[in-house]
Enzyme design. Structure first.
Site, PDB file in Angstrom:
ATOM      1  N   LYS A   1      27.648  80.945  75.128  1.00  0.00           N
ATOM      2  CA  LYS A   1      28.390  80.114  74.187  1.00  0.00           C
ATOM      3  C   LYS A   1      28.821  78.806  74.858  1.00  0.00           C
ATOM      4  CE  LYS A   1      28.264  83.170  70.903  1.00  0.00           C
ATOM      5  NZ  LYS A   1      27.145  83.932  71.476  1.00  0.00           N
ATOM      6  N   ASP A   2      28.977  77.792  74.034  1.00  0.00           N
ATOM      7  CA  ASP A   2      29.267  76.435  74.481  1.00  0.00           C
ATOM      8  C   ASP A   2      30.539  76.365  75.327  1.00  0.00           C
ATOM      9  OD1 ASP A   2      30.012  73.518  74.314  1.00  0.00           O
ATOM     10  OD2 ASP A   2      28.221  73.496  73.059  1.00  0.00           O
ATOM     11  N   ARG A   3      30.443  75.661  76.438  1.00  0.00           N
ATOM     12  CA  ARG A   3      31.619  75.494  77.305  1.00  0.00           C
ATOM     13  C   ARG A   3      32.685  74.625  76.640  1.00  0.00           C
ATOM     14  NH1 ARG A   3      31.491  72.918  83.452  1.00  0.00           N
ATOM     15  NH2 ARG A   3      33.748  72.934  83.810  1.00  0.00           N
TER      16      ARG A   3
ATOM     17  N   ARG B   1      31.512  65.927  75.183  1.00  0.00           N
ATOM     18  CA  ARG B   1      32.280  66.443  74.057  1.00  0.00           C
ATOM     19  C   ARG B   1      33.680  66.897  74.442  1.00  0.00           C
ATOM     20  NH1 ARG B   1      30.726  70.647  71.966  1.00  0.00           N
ATOM     21  NH2 ARG B   1      28.893  71.362  73.099  1.00  0.00           N
TER      22      ARG B   1
END
Length: 396
Positions: free
Chosen positions: A65-67, A387
């Protein structure tokens, strides 16, 4: 022209894993549902292993999953003890946030792919025309999502792909240089950077500090890094072939000898007598069969020779030699076919909150391995290269 932008910061990018099955409540594997922020899945898995006094290989998870998001996902720990989870936040330290949401038990280890999909809650700004974006989403639902791998697959400054290229051609020192410094400034023989690093990169750095050669540092990094590096190489090949098929008008159109994928994920070869019927199944609005691209490896599942040669030609600019991923090569992988387009798991939803009319929330449900950032890019929504949220201004 941009039709809006993804707001930086983890609060605006939320991911919830949808498990493939529910833990039974009994078994030798402790199942732990975790919410994380600012951490990779691998970093949480490593901390879980330490908290439970286990080896890294005793910890399983269904997907990375995205950090730079707030994410919820399940982990398994072989013979893990719930009481020892209290040490988890301390082991993560200041690198990010982790919270245990629930626990259960099950008979088997969680493995990659043991998930039904992922749900995303995304905050968008500067969207001038909600109706236009809704119409584009409807078009995408009809045509399917182009199943590109996101840039995060290739690492910081595409370093993971760079490691694959160096390692594949036998430049082990070059591969280690990018492990030590993904930006590419460190050179073999220079003073090693100080400080702690988690995961396989940290193990490689630790081996170098003890005088290991490049081969020893790569061995210390372990199978986890090798698989990530091989995956980056495969992903680059897949993206190149996807782009080529789009340019050739072949995204939804088969040729005789092509390999397709059913809605259940089973590959099949297109025979001449079935071509028209198969193309009808793959058409926008139907999406009952999908064109596919290769994740090269040892698998013998290939399209007809002419199409195989065409795919290799399309992928040549990536600089990835498919032989690196097969046989006894260091980056050898089983390989598989991946659909070039995938459907949404449910109808996307756009909504504005009365208390925050400037933010448009987009809710998506995607199949495993499909990148929400790529959905946004296909909608002409700007996705920032970094991001992370901008730091708050200092105050006196």
């Amino acid at each position: 022209m941009s039709r809006g932008r993804l707001i930086p910061g983890s609060a605006w990018f939320q991911v919830i894993e949808e498990p493939a099955y529910t833990a039974s409540g009994a078994g030798e594997h402790l199942y732990v549902e975790i919410e994380k922020e600012g951490l990779t899945t691998d970093a949480v898995a490593e901390a879980l292993a330490k908290a439970c006094g286990k080896r890294s290989r005793d910890v399983g998870f269904a997907g990375r999953k995205d950090r730079h998001a707030i994410t919820r996902q399940w982990f398994s720990v072989h013979f893990g003890e719930e009481a020892r989870l209290a040490a988890l936040p301390e082991l993560v330290g200041g690198r990010g946030r982790v919270a245990v949401l629930s626990v259960s038990r099950h008979a088997n280890k969680l493995r990659l792919g043991h998930l039904a999909g992922n749900r995303f809650h995304l905050g968008l700004a500067d969207v001038a025309d909600d109706a236009e974006l809704a119409a584009r989403l409807a078009d995408m639902a009809r045509e399917g999502v182009r199943n590109r791998f996101g840039t995060q697959r290739f690492g910081v400054a595409s370093a993971t792909l760079g490691i694959a290229r160096a390692w594949g051609r036998g430049d082990l020192q070059g591969a280690v240089e990018l492990i030590v410094d993904p930006e590419g400034s460190w050179r073999w023989g220079a003073e090693l950077p100080s400080g702690y690093r988690a995961g396989p990169e940290g193990r490689a750095l630790g081996a170098l500090r003890q005088g290991a050669a490049a081969k020893g540092a790569l061995a210390a990094a372990g199978d986890q890094l090798r698989k990530l590096v091989a995956s980056a190489a495969q992903s680059a090949v897949f993206n190149a072939i996807l782009d080529a098929r789009v340019a050739a008008g072949l995204l939804h159109r088969f040729r005789v000898g092509d390999l397709g994928i059913t809605t259940r994920g089973a590959p099949f070869r297109v025979a001449e007598g079935e071509l028209d019927a198969t193309n009808a199944r793959a058409a926008p609005g139907v999406l009952d069969a999908f064109t596919s691209g290769p994740l090269p490896g040892s698998s013998r599942l290939r399209p007809d020779d002419a199409i195989d040669a065409e795919e290799r030609s399309w992928a040549a600019p990536t600089g990835v030699d498919w032989a690196w991923l097969a046989g006894d090569s260091p980056l050898a992988s089983p390989g598989e076919r991946r659909p070039l387009v995938v459907p949404f798991r449910s109808t996307p939803i756009l909504a504005r909150e009365a208390s925050d009319a400037g933010t448009l929330w987009l809710d998506l449900a995607l199949p495993p391995g499909t990148y929400a950032t790529e959905v946004l890019a296909q909608l002409d929504i700007d996705v920032p290269a970094d991001r992370r949220a901008a730091p708050s201004a200092a105050t006196d």
